[in-house]
Design an enzyme around this catalytic site. Structure first.
Site, mmCIF file in Angstrom:
data_model
loop_
_atom_site.group_PDB
_atom_site.id
_atom_site.type_symbol
_atom_site.label_atom_id
_atom_site.label_comp_id
_atom_site.label_asym_id
_atom_site.label_seq_id
_atom_site.Cartn_x
_atom_site.Cartn_y
_atom_site.Cartn_z
ATOM 1 N N GLU A 252 0.833 -1.210 0.000
ATOM 2 C CA GLU A 252 0.000 0.000 0.000
ATOM 3 C C GLU A 252 0.865 1.256 0.000
ATOM 4 O OE1 GLU A 252 -3.054 -0.031 -0.533
ATOM 5 O OE2 GLU A 252 -3.938 -1.877 0.252
ATOM 6 N N ARG A 256 0.775 3.741 -3.272
ATOM 7 C CA ARG A 256 0.150 5.054 -3.047
ATOM 8 C C ARG A 256 1.178 6.155 -2.839
ATOM 9 N NH1 ARG A 256 -5.557 3.817 0.070
ATOM 10 N NH2 ARG A 256 -5.551 1.588 -0.349
ATOM 11 N N ASP A 384 -5.287 -10.000 -7.933
ATOM 12 C CA ASP A 384 -5.515 -9.122 -9.096
ATOM 13 C C ASP A 384 -4.265 -8.560 -9.778
ATOM 14 O OD1 ASP A 384 -5.076 -7.611 -6.792
ATOM 15 O OD2 ASP A 384 -6.807 -6.295 -7.029
ATOM 16 N N GLU A 521 -11.754 0.534 -10.435
ATOM 17 C CA GLU A 521 -11.346 -0.418 -11.480
ATOM 18 C C GLU A 521 -12.159 -0.326 -12.776
ATOM 19 O OE1 GLU A 521 -11.695 -1.240 -8.263
ATOM 20 O OE2 GLU A 521 -9.569 -1.463 -7.758
ATOM 21 N N THR A 609 -0.686 0.638 -10.345
ATOM 22 C CA THR A 609 -1.999 0.112 -9.977
ATOM 23 C C THR A 609 -2.805 1.115 -9.156
ATOM 24 O OG1 THR A 609 -3.114 -1.892 -9.214
ATOM 25 C CG2 THR A 609 -1.332 -1.036 -7.811
HETATM 26 C C1 DMJ Z 1 -6.179 0.581 -4.994
HETATM 27 O O1 DMJ Z 1 -5.367 0.757 -3.899
HETATM 28 C C2 DMJ Z 1 -5.456 -0.072 -6.111
HETATM 29 O O2 DMJ Z 1 -6.142 0.111 -7.301
HETATM 30 C C3 DMJ Z 1 -5.202 -1.530 -5.883
HETATM 31 O O3 DMJ Z 1 -4.628 -2.147 -6.980
HETATM 32 C C4 DMJ Z 1 -6.501 -2.221 -5.557
HETATM 33 N N1 DMJ Z 1 -7.226 -1.580 -4.524
HETATM 34 C C5 DMJ Z 1 -7.404 -0.150 -4.566
HETATM 35 C C6 DMJ Z 1 -8.597 0.357 -5.321
HETATM 36 O O4 DMJ Z 1 -9.677 -0.436 -5.352
#
Ligand code: DMJ
Length: 619
Positions: A252, A256, A384, A521, A609
């Site tokens: 995370e 982020r 994912d 998403e 992501t």
């Molecule tokens: C985000 O932190 C990122 O997109 C991650 O890959 C999946 N979860 C959240 C959003 O849903």
């Protein structure tokens, strides 16, 4: 000697008299007294210099603020106060006074800027040369020189820097308004904390890293929200503290915070983002000190000790495989391979492990380096982005033919089509299910899986087979159905599909899964579809969803995730604004509604992501 001195005094030169008197007094002092006086004088001098510099900086800051806060139509604001001007150019040749005069003599702000640009060009010989040799260079230079940009472009020039022009249509303006409303709530009640709780008008902290700010910064920048961007940037410069004595989650924090900082470094060229990214990268590195080289999930940024999550001995597969873009980028910028090597080693190790048709279990042990036996296979939570980063890493390193990353990706997507793709019996929706214990099919799809259509299309654009395109379009449609079938027009966190007639409808939602966490998403996938095909239908689909977010998640002081998408009369707000609402969802909405589908060049950038921009390298 004494008499001669006295004589001089008699002729009445008072200054000489004083000088001699001073000299005598000085000579009469002890060595200690003399040293003391010298030290005091030096200290006073230093203090004076410090105060002078501070005052100068403060004055410039105040001027920057002033110009940013007011976009004036003339050189005077509404109250008639003169707008102070600041140096507009990195290579500025004009004194503040000259700039003020130019502004005073102009009829309006636009003319003032033009005149400033011209005047700067006249005294700057390089610019003058440019204008003769290369008129285009001057024109493009002028385009970049807007007063509000002064804070954005400073330290570094390369081809990853982009100047954004702001919204160009009503839909984009609506998204900017949503971003403003979100930021205002956060700024008022939670500034510097991780999340806003918009209903109770307070905050919550997860890692104590000001997550919302760092996640939101490049969205603010892309939307050309100068004032808010300036607020966020100043926080990073003066208050962001990475030395927190707290366990943070490696994944995370990487996607982020590290991703957000790197993205801002590339877009703006500001060194401060790289300084912070480097510091953070170093603090995250102890996670990789494990017997297997598969990282622990948690690391303390102050004590630098890392460990497995408290609730399990294992790390999540998607987490350990979704840090490589960011670590590689950091290495490439710093010319220090240690970050890239540690993260790439993880991908390499996972490549070597046995899989089911390229599909991976969602848990892996950092001590043994092996997948947990009988764990679920899923393209939703914990699985994912393993698949996403196989493709994106390959793109990042210049699409090397036959690289194991792209081979693993192709094998995995074939494995998805073979083992996880199913069609509902009545309405023929195509969806991706899960394999419980690695073998038993379950017709359950997380909203998280709706990133896949976009990633598949991005792969197809880069040479992946037709079957990827087919699956992408099928899944995109199903994901859209998970939204529009709900009375709120918002998708639940998890959707179930009718497998063998066990349900009266082909798509259904269980009570515990009916929450919506403002996730990005599906909007991300719509963005890729629009950007790659140019088909505006995807914009219309996104607009429907945006309006639902406006209707059901907007509250007085921000936007909130909700507990129930199945009841339009009572959505049961959760009182939490997720950082990815600003970092991802609103960013993808904004880009989806752009008149220019190439606003971000997908041949130059990859979105990590968390929707932060990472440049593509040649190798
Ligand atoms: C985000 O932190 C990122 O997109 C991650 O890959 C999946 N979860 C959240 C959003 O849903």
């Amino acid at each position: 000697m004494f008499e001669k001195d006295s004589y001089v005094l008699i002729v009445g030169d008072e200054s000489v008299k004083k000088r001699r008197g001073f000299k005598r007094t000085w000579n009469a002092l002890s060595r200690f007294q003399k040293n003391l006086i010298v030290i005091i004088c030096l200290a006073v001098l230093l203090l004076w210099m410090f105060v002078f510099i501070q005052r100068k900086n403060l004055r410039i800051d105040a001027e920057v603020e002033h110009v940013n806060l007011r976009k004036p139509d003339s050189s005077h604001n509404e109250e008639g106060d003169k707008i102070r001007i600041i140096p507009l150019f990195k290579d500025n040749q004009l004194s503040i006074k000259m700039q003020e005069e130019i502004v005073d003599n102009a009829d309006n702000w636009d003319d003032a800027i033009k005149n400033l640009v011209n005047a700067n060009g006249e005294v700057n010989s390089d610019d003058t040369k440019n204008s003769i040799d290369n008129p285009q260079a001057v024109e493009s230079n002028n385009k970049n020189i807007e007063p509000q940009k002064s804070e954005l472009k400073k330290d570094k020039q390369d081809d990853t820097q982009i100047s954004f022009k702001g919204p160009t249509n009503d839909r984009q303006r609506a998204v900017v308004a949503a971003m403003k409303h979100s930021w205002m709530g956060y700024k008022t009640y939670a500034f510097g904390h991780d999340n806003l709780k918009p209903i109770s008008q307070t905050y919550s902290d997860w890692f104590n890293l000001g997550l919302t700010i760092v996640d939101a910064l490049d969205t603010l920048y892309i939307m050309d929200m100068q004032e808010e961007y300036g607020e966020g940037k100043r926080w990073v410069e003066s208050e962001m503290n990475l030395d927190v004595n707290r366990d943070v989650n490696l994944f995370e924090t990487t996607i982020r915070v590290l991703g957000g900082l790197l993205s801002m470094y590339h877009l703006s060229g500001e060194e401060i983002y790289l300084t912070k990214a480097k510091d953070l990268g170093r603090r995250l590195m102890p996670s990789f000190n494990t017997p297997s080289k598969i990282p622990f999930s948690d690391v303390n940024l102050n004590t630098l000790s890392a460990h497995a999550p408290k609730w399990s001995p294992d790390s999540s597969t998607s987490e350990v495989t979704t840090i490589q873009l960011e670590f590689r980028d950091l290495s490439r910028i710093l010319n220090d391979p240690s970050f890239e090597n540690a993260a790439a080693m993880v991908s390499q190790k996972i490549h070597e492990l046995p899989k089911t048709d390229g599909l991976v279990p969602i848990f892996i042990n950092a001590n043994t380096g092996t997948f947990r036996t009988f764990s679920t296979i899923s393209l939703g939570a914990r699985g994912d982005s393993y698949y996403e980063y196989l493709l994106k890493q390959w793109l990042q390193i210049g699409k090397q033919p036959d690289h194991y990353l792209i081979e693993d990706y192709k094998e995995a997507i074939a494995g998805v089509i073979k083992n996880l793709r199913k069609e509902t019996p009545n309405e023929h929706h195509i969806y991706i299910g899960e394999l419980i214990s690695g073998k038993d099919f379950k017709p359950k799809m997380d909203h998280l899986t709706c990133y896949l259509p976009g990633t598949l299309l991005l792969g197809y654009k880069n040479g992946m087979p037709q079957s990827h395109f087919t699956l992408a379009t099928e899944l995109l449609e199903t994901c859209y159905q998970t939204y529009i079938k709900q009375p709120t027009g918002l998708a639940p966190e998890i959707t179930y599909f009718n497998l063998e007639g066990e349900s009266s409808t082909d798509i259904y939602v269980k009570a515990n899964d009916a929450h919506n966490l403002q996730r990005p998403e599906f909007i991300e996938s719509l963005y890729y579809f629009y950007a790659i095909t140019g088909n505006k239908t995807y914009q219309d689909m996104g607009w429907n969803i945006f309006q639902s977010f406006e209707k059901y998640t907007r509250v007085s002081h921000g936007y909130t995730s909700i507990n129930n998408v199945r009841n339009a009369k009572d959505v049961r707000p959760k009182d939490m604004m997720e950082t990815f609402w600003l970092g991802e969802t609103l960013k993808y909405f904004y880009l989806l509604f752009s008149d220019d589908r190439n606003e971000i060049d997908l041949d130059k950038f990859i979105f990590n992501t968390e929707a932060h921009l990472i440049p593509i390298r040649e190798n």
